[in-house]
Design a protein around this motif. Structure first.
Motif, PDB file in Angstrom:
ATOM      1  N   ALA A  60       0.993  -0.915   0.113  1.00 37.64           N
ATOM      2  CA  ALA A  60      -0.407   0.285   0.130  1.00 37.64           C
ATOM      3  C   ALA A  60       0.830   1.145  -0.085  1.00 37.64           C
ATOM      4  N   ARG A  61       1.861   1.417   0.951  1.00 40.43           N
ATOM      5  CA  ARG A  61       3.144   2.567   0.633  1.00 40.43           C
ATOM      6  C   ARG A  61       3.550   2.578  -0.266  1.00 40.43           C
ATOM      7  N   LYS A  62       4.070   1.474  -0.677  1.00 38.92           N
ATOM      8  CA  LYS A  62       4.405   1.741  -2.113  1.00 38.92           C
ATOM      9  C   LYS A  62       3.482   1.745  -3.426  1.00 38.92           C
ATOM     10  N   VAL A  63       2.657   1.076  -3.364  1.00 32.86           N
ATOM     11  CA  VAL A  63       1.659   2.077  -4.215  1.00 32.86           C
ATOM     12  C   VAL A  63       1.167   3.365  -4.195  1.00 32.86           C
ATOM     13  N   LEU A  64       0.417   4.125  -2.845  1.00 29.66           N
ATOM     14  CA  LEU A  64      -0.039   5.272  -2.653  1.00 29.66           C
ATOM     15  C   LEU A  64       1.561   6.248  -2.871  1.00 29.66           C
ATOM     16  N   GLY A  65       2.833   6.080  -2.352  1.00 31.74           N
ATOM     17  CA  GLY A  65       3.514   6.675  -3.029  1.00 31.74           C
ATOM     18  C   GLY A  65       4.592   7.505  -4.387  1.00 31.74           C
ATOM     19  N   ARG A  66       3.848   6.180  -5.063  1.00 37.71           N
ATOM     20  CA  ARG A  66       4.035   5.837  -6.472  1.00 37.71           C
ATOM     21  C   ARG A  66       3.310   7.021  -7.421  1.00 37.71           C
ATOM     22  N   TRP A  67       1.637   7.089  -7.176  1.00 38.59           N
ATOM     23  CA  TRP A  67       0.179   7.450  -6.681  1.00 38.59           C
ATOM     24  C   TRP A  67       0.867   9.098  -6.398  1.00 38.59           C
ATOM     25  N   ARG A  68       1.160   9.181  -5.464  1.00 39.87           N
ATOM     26  CA  ARG A  68       0.948  10.592  -4.928  1.00 39.87           C
ATOM     27  C   ARG A  68       2.598  11.221  -5.851  1.00 39.87           C
ATOM     28  N   HIS A  69       3.514  10.632  -6.388  1.00 42.85           N
ATOM     29  CA  HIS A  69       4.419  11.249  -6.562  1.00 42.85           C
ATOM     30  C   HIS A  69       3.518  11.755  -8.356  1.00 42.85           C
ATOM     31  N   ASP A  70       3.559  11.255  -8.861  1.00 44.40           N
ATOM     32  CA  ASP A  70       2.588  11.367 -10.505  1.00 44.40           C
ATOM     33  C   ASP A  70       2.009  12.815 -10.031  1.00 44.40           C
ATOM     34  N   TYR A  71       1.114  12.666  -9.397  1.00 48.72           N
ATOM     35  CA  TYR A  71       0.504  13.816  -7.939  1.00 48.72           C
ATOM     36  C   TYR A  71       0.890  14.840  -9.013  1.00 48.72           C
ATOM     37  N   ASN A  72       2.045  14.871  -7.580  1.00 52.45           N
ATOM     38  CA  ASN A  72       2.462  16.514  -7.374  1.00 52.45           C
ATOM     39  C   ASN A  72       4.110  16.738  -8.548  1.00 52.45           C
ATOM     40  N   HIS A  73       4.361  15.273  -8.776  1.00 57.34           N
ATOM     41  CA  HIS A  73       5.628  15.511 -10.428  1.00 57.34           C
ATOM     42  C   HIS A  73       5.139  15.146 -11.615  1.00 57.34           C
ATOM     43  N   HIS A  74       4.338  15.246 -12.070  1.00 60.23           N
ATOM     44  CA  HIS A  74       3.953  14.748 -13.488  1.00 60.23           C
ATOM     45  C   HIS A  74       3.020  14.937 -14.242  1.00 60.23           C
ATOM     46  N   ARG A  75       1.589  15.569 -13.278  1.00 60.69           N
ATOM     47  CA  ARG A  75       0.472  16.361 -13.900  1.00 60.69           C
ATOM     48  C   ARG A  75       0.460  17.665 -13.879  1.00 60.69           C
ATOM     49  N   HIS A  77      -1.819  20.870 -13.160  1.00 57.31           N
ATOM     50  CA  HIS A  77      -2.706  21.644 -12.266  1.00 57.31           C
ATOM     51  C   HIS A  77      -3.270  22.577 -12.976  1.00 57.31           C
ATOM     52  N   SER A  78      -5.081  22.959 -13.395  1.00 57.57           N
ATOM     53  CA  SER A  78      -5.105  23.661 -13.824  1.00 57.57           C
ATOM     54  C   SER A  78      -4.907  25.273 -12.909  1.00 57.57           C
ATOM     55  N   SER A  79      -5.159  24.697 -12.101  1.00 57.44           N
ATOM     56  CA  SER A  79      -5.473  26.076 -10.733  1.00 57.44           C
ATOM     57  C   SER A  79      -3.950  26.311 -10.914  1.00 57.44           C
ATOM     58  N   LEU A  80      -2.783  25.843 -10.481  1.00 50.68           N
ATOM     59  CA  LEU A  80      -2.096  26.204 -11.087  1.00 50.68           C
ATOM     60  C   LEU A  80      -1.092  26.236 -12.427  1.00 50.68           C
ATOM     61  N   GLY A  81      -2.027  26.748 -12.893  1.00 49.52           N
ATOM     62  CA  GLY A  81      -1.362  27.597 -14.501  1.00 49.52           C
ATOM     63  C   GLY A  81      -0.973  26.747 -15.460  1.00 49.52           C
ATOM     64  N   GLY A  82      -1.295  25.264 -14.884  1.00 50.25           N
ATOM     65  CA  GLY A  82      -0.600  24.246 -16.048  1.00 50.25           C
ATOM     66  C   GLY A  82       0.614  23.369 -15.544  1.00 50.25           C
ATOM     67  N   LEU A  83       1.075  23.966 -14.042  1.00 51.50           N
ATOM     68  CA  LEU A  83       2.325  23.691 -13.891  1.00 51.50           C
ATOM     69  C   LEU A  83       1.986  22.177 -12.758  1.00 51.50           C
ATOM     70  N   THR A  84       2.472  21.997 -12.262  1.00 57.98           N
ATOM     71  CA  THR A  84       3.099  20.480 -11.562  1.00 57.98           C
ATOM     72  C   THR A  84       3.346  21.225 -10.179  1.00 57.98           C
ATOM     73  N   PRO A  85       2.113  20.390  -9.052  1.00 62.62           N
ATOM     74  CA  PRO A  85       2.669  20.818  -7.846  1.00 62.62           C
ATOM     75  C   PRO A  85       4.145  21.348  -7.539  1.00 62.62           C
ATOM     76  N   ALA A  86       5.018  20.629  -7.756  1.00 64.56           N
ATOM     77  CA  ALA A  86       6.540  20.414  -7.629  1.00 64.56           C
ATOM     78  C   ALA A  86       7.076  21.294  -8.161  1.00 64.56           C
TER      79      ALA A  86
END
Length: 117
Positions: A60-75, A77-86
């Protein structure tokens, strides 16, 4: 004697008092008062938790870690002007707005797998 959430709540309220951070309660039955968290929780549930069957805590930690990384570094976000949170965080740390000024981060093992297309 305090148990469970009572102890946690007391510790959080003491920390809030010590740091001077304002505390805002969400009214019961009004999740729209915190739309950012509701949106994130929905994405996490739909894209990760509903799609996986975890066989162990480490899995669970590994899968959630991958998802979190993808969410923060590769996606983006429209609320950030098309930037990733990272990328947004890096811009704030560097103090500039040029994409070339972004700081590099250290890649962890679970970060090597990209989930989004």
């Amino acid at each position: 004697m305090c148990y469970g959430t009572e102890l946690t709540s007391r510790a959080i309220l003491e920390w809030q008092n010590e740091t001077g951070i304002a505390w805002h309660y969400i009214a019961p039955g009004k999740p729209q008062q915190n739309g950012f968290v509701e949106s994130f929780n929905g994405k996490l549930r739909d894209e990760c938790l509903n799609e996986e069957v975890f066989d162990s805590l480490s899995h669970a930690r590994k899968v959630l870690g991958r998802w979190r990384h993808d969410y923060n570094h590769h996606r983006p976000h429209s609320s950030l002007g098309g930037l990733t949170p990272a990328a947004r965080r890096s811009l704030e740390l560097v103090g500039g707005s040029t994409p070339g000024a972004l700081a590099r981060h250290q890649t962890l093992d679970y970060e090597r797998v990209r989930l989004s297309k």
